[in-house]
Design a protein around this motif. Sequence first.
Motif, PDB file in Angstrom:
ATOM      1  N   PRO A  14      80.384  -9.139  25.070  1.00  0.00           N
ATOM      2  CA  PRO A  14      80.481 -10.516  25.568  1.00  0.00           C
ATOM      3  C   PRO A  14      81.873 -10.896  26.064  1.00  0.00           C
ATOM      4  N   ALA A  15      82.908 -10.342  25.462  1.00  0.00           N
ATOM      5  CA  ALA A  15      84.271 -10.735  25.825  1.00  0.00           C
ATOM      6  C   ALA A  15      84.763 -10.068  27.099  1.00  0.00           C
ATOM      7  N   LEU A  16      84.237  -8.873  27.409  1.00  0.00           N
ATOM      8  CA  LEU A  16      84.839  -8.073  28.469  1.00  0.00           C
ATOM      9  C   LEU A  16      83.831  -7.435  29.423  1.00  0.00           C
ATOM     10  N   PHE A  17      82.816  -6.770  28.906  1.00  0.00           N
ATOM     11  CA  PHE A  17      81.970  -5.926  29.751  1.00  0.00           C
ATOM     12  C   PHE A  17      80.775  -6.627  30.394  1.00  0.00           C
ATOM     13  N   GLN A  18      80.260  -7.667  29.763  1.00  0.00           N
ATOM     14  CA  GLN A  18      79.054  -8.317  30.271  1.00  0.00           C
ATOM     15  C   GLN A  18      79.232  -8.794  31.711  1.00  0.00           C
ATOM     16  N   GLN A  19      80.384  -9.354  32.021  1.00  0.00           N
ATOM     17  CA  GLN A  19      80.610  -9.931  33.346  1.00  0.00           C
ATOM     18  C   GLN A  19      80.537  -8.907  34.463  1.00  0.00           C
ATOM     19  N   TRP A  20      80.831  -7.638  34.141  1.00  0.00           N
ATOM     20  CA  TRP A  20      80.872  -6.613  35.180  1.00  0.00           C
ATOM     21  C   TRP A  20      79.502  -6.024  35.496  1.00  0.00           C
ATOM     22  N   ALA A  21      78.548  -6.111  34.581  1.00  0.00           N
ATOM     23  CA  ALA A  21      77.232  -5.508  34.814  1.00  0.00           C
ATOM     24  C   ALA A  21      76.554  -6.071  36.059  1.00  0.00           C
ATOM     25  N   PRO A  22      76.487  -7.391  36.252  1.00  0.00           N
ATOM     26  CA  PRO A  22      75.888  -7.894  37.497  1.00  0.00           C
ATOM     27  C   PRO A  22      76.665  -7.488  38.742  1.00  0.00           C
TER      28      PRO A  22
END
Length: 258
Positions: A14-22
Amino acid sequence: MIDAANTYEALFVPALFQQWAPMVADAAKIESGDRVLDIACGTGVLAREAARRTGRSDRVAALDPNAGMLAVARSLAPGIDWQDGAAEALPFPDRSFDVVVCQFGLMFFSDRDKAVREMLRVMVPGGRCAVAVWDAIENAPAFAALVGLLDHVAGRPAGDALRAPFALGERQVLATLFKGAGANSINLTTCKGAARFSNMREFVEAELRGWLPVMGVVLPEPQIDRILAEAETILARYVTADGLAFDISAHLATCRRP
């Protein structure tokens, strides 16, 4: 290993990697019905995004050599085909996938050239690939500061474990890698993101208890306590009213199989 993977999923994702998946999924142009492979899937944040876009979990396969990561991934999305394996020897026939993606894994492969060639091998002709790697650590000053602290308190191996994710920060190295493997239509884009943790301690503990053990570095508690105490000073500039926040950027490389 599962404890480290749970920490990774609970804190890092949630802090770092989630934003990059989309962003990676957009770059790969994943569409309904595509057959997708996620290489170095970790706990599966990108594979889950791919499954959402394809509309069918059984159209998505995901591979990682870390048993703890895969155990957590399977618990979160049992319908995806999770497999234990290495990027340099993908356990799939030629032309198995329309899309291959890899989010922040390429830096860790023992033979990057072979891994990219394997990506191209399992793609259909004209198939699409999108790979994300972190920009140079100099462009992530919060990480650079923590690396310096680890070098000082815990020694170079601990610092190197945190340097490792930034090993492909030079854009030209990345371009040369894909060109040398025979990829077509290579495009590199540097994208801005942000890391957001609820507080400084969460960020540092995520690295010390989540990431370092994955890299084979387990620090004794007295060292962890000292690092946490000294981090209060070196990371003070990144503390906001909402917690700890800092900018971080990544390179997105896309290509096609001839």
